[in-house]
Motif scaffolding. Structure first.
Motif, PDB file in Angstrom:
ATOM      1  N   ILE A  37       0.860  -1.186   0.000  1.00 41.25           N
ATOM      2  CA  ILE A  37       0.000   0.000   0.000  1.00 41.25           C
ATOM      3  C   ILE A  37       0.899   1.239   0.000  1.00 41.25           C
ATOM      4  O   ILE A  37       1.804   1.356   0.830  1.00 41.25           O
ATOM      5  N   LEU A  38       0.657   2.138  -0.932  1.00 35.44           N
ATOM      6  CA  LEU A  38       1.442   3.369  -1.041  1.00 35.44           C
ATOM      7  C   LEU A  38       0.580   4.544  -0.608  1.00 35.44           C
ATOM      8  O   LEU A  38      -0.526   4.744  -1.144  1.00 35.44           O
ATOM      9  N   LEU A  39       1.063   5.267   0.384  1.00 36.71           N
ATOM     10  CA  LEU A  39       0.399   6.500   0.799  1.00 36.71           C
ATOM     11  C   LEU A  39       0.962   7.633  -0.064  1.00 36.71           C
ATOM     12  O   LEU A  39       2.160   7.897  -0.036  1.00 36.71           O
ATOM     13  N   VAL A  40       0.126   8.265  -0.875  1.00 34.99           N
ATOM     14  CA  VAL A  40       0.616   9.230  -1.861  1.00 34.99           C
ATOM     15  C   VAL A  40      -0.114  10.556  -1.756  1.00 34.99           C
ATOM     16  O   VAL A  40      -1.276  10.622  -1.342  1.00 34.99           O
ATOM     17  N   ARG A  41       0.604  11.619  -2.132  1.00 38.47           N
ATOM     18  CA  ARG A  41      -0.001  12.936  -2.324  1.00 38.47           C
ATOM     19  C   ARG A  41      -0.190  13.144  -3.810  1.00 38.47           C
ATOM     20  O   ARG A  41       0.762  13.022  -4.584  1.00 38.47           O
ATOM     21  N   GLY A  42      -1.395  13.448  -4.220  1.00 41.40           N
ATOM     22  CA  GLY A  42      -1.633  13.669  -5.634  1.00 41.40           C
ATOM     23  C   GLY A  42      -3.093  13.969  -5.905  1.00 41.40           C
ATOM     24  O   GLY A  42      -3.967  13.678  -5.087  1.00 41.40           O
ATOM     25  N   SER A  43      -3.349  14.549  -7.066  1.00 43.78           N
ATOM     26  CA  SER A  43      -4.722  14.871  -7.439  1.00 43.78           C
ATOM     27  C   SER A  43      -5.438  13.608  -7.908  1.00 43.78           C
ATOM     28  O   SER A  43      -4.816  12.604  -8.266  1.00 43.78           O
ATOM     29  N   LYS A  44      -6.757  13.670  -7.915  1.00 45.04           N
ATOM     30  CA  LYS A  44      -7.543  12.510  -8.364  1.00 45.04           C
ATOM     31  C   LYS A  44      -7.248  12.170  -9.824  1.00 45.04           C
ATOM     32  O   LYS A  44      -7.223  11.015 -10.219  1.00 45.04           O
ATOM     33  N   GLU A  45      -6.989  13.209 -10.640  1.00 48.48           N
ATOM     34  CA  GLU A  45      -6.699  12.976 -12.058  1.00 48.48           C
ATOM     35  C   GLU A  45      -5.437  12.141 -12.226  1.00 48.48           C
ATOM     36  O   GLU A  45      -5.390  11.193 -13.015  1.00 48.48           O
ATOM     37  N   ASP A  46      -4.380  12.480 -11.472  1.00 45.55           N
ATOM     38  CA  ASP A  46      -3.128  11.725 -11.563  1.00 45.55           C
ATOM     39  C   ASP A  46      -3.298  10.306 -11.038  1.00 45.55           C
ATOM     40  O   ASP A  46      -2.728   9.352 -11.587  1.00 45.55           O
ATOM     41  N   LEU A  47      -4.073  10.159  -9.961  1.00 50.16           N
ATOM     42  CA  LEU A  47      -4.288   8.822  -9.407  1.00 50.16           C
ATOM     43  C   LEU A  47      -5.043   7.931 -10.393  1.00 50.16           C
ATOM     44  O   LEU A  47      -4.725   6.746 -10.532  1.00 50.16           O
ATOM     45  N   LEU A  48      -6.028   8.492 -11.070  1.00 50.51           N
ATOM     46  CA  LEU A  48      -6.776   7.707 -12.067  1.00 50.51           C
ATOM     47  C   LEU A  48      -5.873   7.297 -13.221  1.00 50.51           C
ATOM     48  O   LEU A  48      -5.981   6.176 -13.746  1.00 50.51           O
ATOM     49  N   GLN A  49      -4.948   8.200 -13.611  1.00 55.10           N
ATOM     50  CA  GLN A  49      -4.024   7.874 -14.698  1.00 55.10           C
ATOM     51  C   GLN A  49      -3.058   6.760 -14.285  1.00 55.10           C
ATOM     52  O   GLN A  49      -2.750   5.852 -15.073  1.00 55.10           O
ATOM     53  N   ILE A  50      -2.573   6.821 -13.038  1.00 53.11           N
ATOM     54  CA  ILE A  50      -1.685   5.770 -12.531  1.00 53.11           C
ATOM     55  C   ILE A  50      -2.436   4.441 -12.481  1.00 53.11           C
ATOM     56  O   ILE A  50      -1.895   3.375 -12.826  1.00 53.11           O
ATOM     57  N   ARG A  51      -3.684   4.487 -12.047  1.00 51.12           N
ATOM     58  CA  ARG A  51      -4.482   3.260 -11.981  1.00 51.12           C
ATOM     59  C   ARG A  51      -4.578   2.592 -13.353  1.00 51.12           C
ATOM     60  O   ARG A  51      -4.402   1.375 -13.478  1.00 51.12           O
ATOM     61  N   ASP A  52      -4.834   3.422 -14.380  1.00 49.60           N
ATOM     62  CA  ASP A  52      -5.006   2.866 -15.719  1.00 49.60           C
ATOM     63  C   ASP A  52      -3.691   2.374 -16.322  1.00 49.60           C
ATOM     64  O   ASP A  52      -3.658   1.334 -16.995  1.00 49.60           O
ATOM     65  N   GLU A  53      -2.598   3.112 -16.081  1.00 53.53           N
ATOM     66  CA  GLU A  53      -1.329   2.783 -16.723  1.00 53.53           C
ATOM     67  C   GLU A  53      -0.504   1.765 -15.945  1.00 53.53           C
ATOM     68  O   GLU A  53       0.270   1.006 -16.536  1.00 53.53           O
ATOM     69  N   ARG A  54      -0.625   1.751 -14.623  1.00 49.79           N
ATOM     70  CA  ARG A  54       0.272   0.918 -13.810  1.00 49.79           C
ATOM     71  C   ARG A  54      -0.444  -0.217 -13.082  1.00 49.79           C
ATOM     72  O   ARG A  54       0.191  -0.940 -12.311  1.00 49.79           O
ATOM     73  N   GLY A  55      -1.741  -0.349 -13.285  1.00 49.64           N
ATOM     74  CA  GLY A  55      -2.448  -1.496 -12.718  1.00 49.64           C
ATOM     75  C   GLY A  55      -2.547  -1.504 -11.217  1.00 49.64           C
ATOM     76  O   GLY A  55      -2.349  -2.551 -10.583  1.00 49.64           O
ATOM     77  N   VAL A  56      -2.820  -0.360 -10.621  1.00 48.48           N
ATOM     78  CA  VAL A  56      -3.020  -0.289  -9.180  1.00 48.48           C
ATOM     79  C   VAL A  56      -4.477   0.044  -8.906  1.00 48.48           C
ATOM     80  O   VAL A  56      -5.203   0.487  -9.804  1.00 48.48           O
TER      81      VAL A  56
END
Length: 599
Positions: A276-295
């Motif tokens: 589990i990674l605790l991250v600072r970031g906007s929802k837009e960036d998190l959605l992009q990471i989810r789609d590209e990196r499979g989290v």
């Protein structure tokens, strides 16, 4: 085409004013640029152009910065902390009064910027214990430090500069206690205003008792948890190899593996399935990471049940606010350029700049004096931050970072400097330099620390603008301006001419800076006094007091800028509290000057 020296000097003066107001460059850079321009235009000789660096006022100011550092580095100011807590009681008015008396007295002998830097964390702690909004205390802290600075000549760099200019103009240096008969009543009048009237005007912007940092900075919306799933391409990579912090606008604050929390540094931590990674970031960036990196993005149910601040401060980690000081080399750079995470082993989660809260693209934000950084990292990293001369952690310093066994030696040295100068045993320039050497010989300061103690922006500002004063005098610009003012003064009583100088200098200080206002206005004031057959000392003191008393904006004086972010203030909060004080002093200070020194 020939341009007269007066016109050329006025053009350069106008360029300087525009640059100061619009902040095209830092003030010290503008000042040096003006010096170069004056030399190229042959308004001053090269020797006169660099004379500011050897000016007695510049060297004295530099020495006083070092002496102030000796006091703060040994914890000399912390000695009064318990006294402050004891005298403050539970009444806000009593707290402001006791704070004002202690801070004001210290600021009379120690640079007031250094005093505010030491007392900011103390007031933070005090506010938490007394459950008082910091916005009720920090403007009084800044204003009483300013008021204390005009009790003696060594209280501020502005006073020392005015004294040096007076000597250069042929009126002699000011003695240390020359302004004390005026400074003391002005201080107590200001303190009465801050104690009995200001509490009704001061806002309650920032509470330290109810809401934590997570609420103040809206962290719940920008701090999330993501989990590495079986389909993720991050498995087996280190955080550095994954490149997610470079590609996306996020910061990984913590990695949780099998309920074990791994704090910074995290760059070489290998990511595994289920991490589990605790991250600072906007929802837009998190959605992009989810789609590209499979989290997967975990629901923030946990954050509804407990504060994000508690999550970030788990185990050996902590979260705190860090203020960028005026002598910081970080100013003008971005977090990315500085490699802030690698340098300090801590991560910036958000930046508060006055009323503005920045939480996106933090790596590209150019840092400014007064910026308040919300920082997360291991507890030992904050001990390191406490020892840096460029950042101020808004919590009381750990005792081990101070040389407390040298505190009374440092206080004795400063006291000796004052006594030697007050009784004319040694000039203030000489006694302050002797004090600097004693600070080093007694171990209050290490030799390498004296460079970081100096406010080089102020030194270069003084050294750069002094040649402008020389050019204005040589070209006849001062005389021209003075003649116009004398024409106006012919229609006004002498008292109101003094009031006019005070008011105009006070406004100029808010627009430019206190030192720039003195350098421009004091020679003109002396010229006007001579032409009107009045007391030049009275006019010079009016200018000096006006330049040293800046209350209307958070950017007119360094101590105001320092409390702007920590207090959660809005720009006009300073105007509401400070404008009545400025208007009151506009008429009172000239009155006291005439009573004490005549006109």
């Amino acid at each position: 085409m020939f341009i007269s020296p007066i016109i050329l000097t006025l053009i350069i003066l106008l360029l300087a004013l525009i640059s100061f107001i619009c902040e095209f460059f830092p003030v010290d850079t503008t000042a040096i640029g003006i010096t170069v321009l004056l030399i190229l235009c042959q308004l001053v000789t090269p020797e006169e152009g660099i004379s500011g660096f050897s000016n007695s006022a510049t060297i004295t100011v530099m020495a006083m910065f070092i002496l102030s550092a000796g006091i703060t580095r040994t914890g000399g100011l912390q000695i009064v902390r318990d006294l402050l807590f004891q005298l403050g009681g539970k009444s806000l008015r009593k707290q402001i009064a006791s704070l004002g008396i202690i801070v004001g007295f210290i600021s009379a002998f120690i640079n007031n910027t250094a005093v505010v830097a030491v007392f900011l964390p103390i007031i933070e702690s005090w506010g938490k214990k007394r459950k008082i909004s910091l916005s009720k205390l920090l403007i009084p802290l800044s204003y009483t430090a300013i008021l204390g600075g005009v009790i003696t000549i060594i209280g501020t760099s502005t006073n020392i500069l005015a004294s040096g200019l007076s000597k250069k103009l042929g009126y002699g240096e000011f003695s240390i206690f020359l302004i004390t008969p005026i400074g003391i009543p002005i201080f107590f009048i200001g303190l009465i205003y801050l104690t009995f009237i200001a509490p009704r005007i001061l806002p309650e912007r920032k509470s330290v008792s109810n809401d934590g940092l997570d609420v103040d900075y809206g962290m719940k919306d920008y701090v999330s948890e993501i989990i590495i799933t079986p389909r993720s391409n991050l498995i087996g990579q280190t955080l550095r190899q994954s490149g997610i912090q470079r590609k996306f606008d996020i910061d990984v604050l913590e990695i949780i593996h099998n309920d074990i929390h791994f704090p910074q540094p995290l760059a070489d931590k290998i990511l595994s399935l289920g991490d589990i990674l605790l991250v600072r970031g906007s929802k837009e960036d998190l959605l992009q990471i989810r789609d590209e990196r499979g989290v997967d993005i975990l629901a923030d149910v946990k954050f509804d049940e407990e504060k994000v601040e508690d999550e970030l401060s788990f185990g050996e980690d902590k979260v705190a606010e860090v203020l960028i000081l005026s002598n910081s080399r970080l100013i003008g750079s971005t977090l990315k350029d500085l490699r802030f995470r690698q340098r300090y082993n801590a991560t910036v989660i958000a930046i508060r700049r006055g009323e503005e809260l920045l939480r996106e693209r933090l790596g590209k934000v150019r840092l400014r004096f007064g910026d308040l950084l919300l920082v997360q990292g291991p507890k030992e990293s904050f001990i390191g931050l406490q020892t840096t001369r460029e950042l101020l952690v808004l919590e009381e310093r750990d005792i081990e970072t101070l040389r407390q066994n040298k505190a009374y030696i440092a206080i004795a040295i400063v006291f000796g400097v004052v006594i030697l100068a007050a009784f004319n045993i040694l000039p203030i320039l000489v006694s302050s330099l002797v004090g600097v050497m004693l600070m080093i010989f007694t171990g209050c300061l290490k030799p390498g620390e004296i460079y970081g103690a100096v406010r080089w922006d102020i030194i270069f500002l003084l050294a750069g603008l002094i040649p402008l004063g020389i050019a204005m005098d040589k070209s006849g610009t001062n005389e021209l301006i003075a003649n116009y003012i004398v024409m106006l003064g012919g229609y006004l009583p002498n008292y109101f001419v003094l009031v006019l100088f005070y008011f105009f200098t006070a406004l100029l200080t808010e627009i430019l800076s206190n030192n720039a206002a003195v350098l421009l206005m004091l020679p003109v004031a002396a010229e006007v006094a001579e032409n009107l057959d009045l007391n030049p000392i009275a006019f010079m003191l009016a200018v000096m007091f006006a330049a040293s008393n800046s209350y209307i904006t958070p950017i007119g004086y360094q101590t105001n800028t320092m409390v702007y972010g920590p207090g959660g203030y809005r720009f006009l909060d300073f105007t509401r509290v400070g404008l009545p004080l400025t208007l009151m002093f506009t008429f009172l200070v000239p009155f006291f000057i005439i009573i004490v020194y005549g006109l």
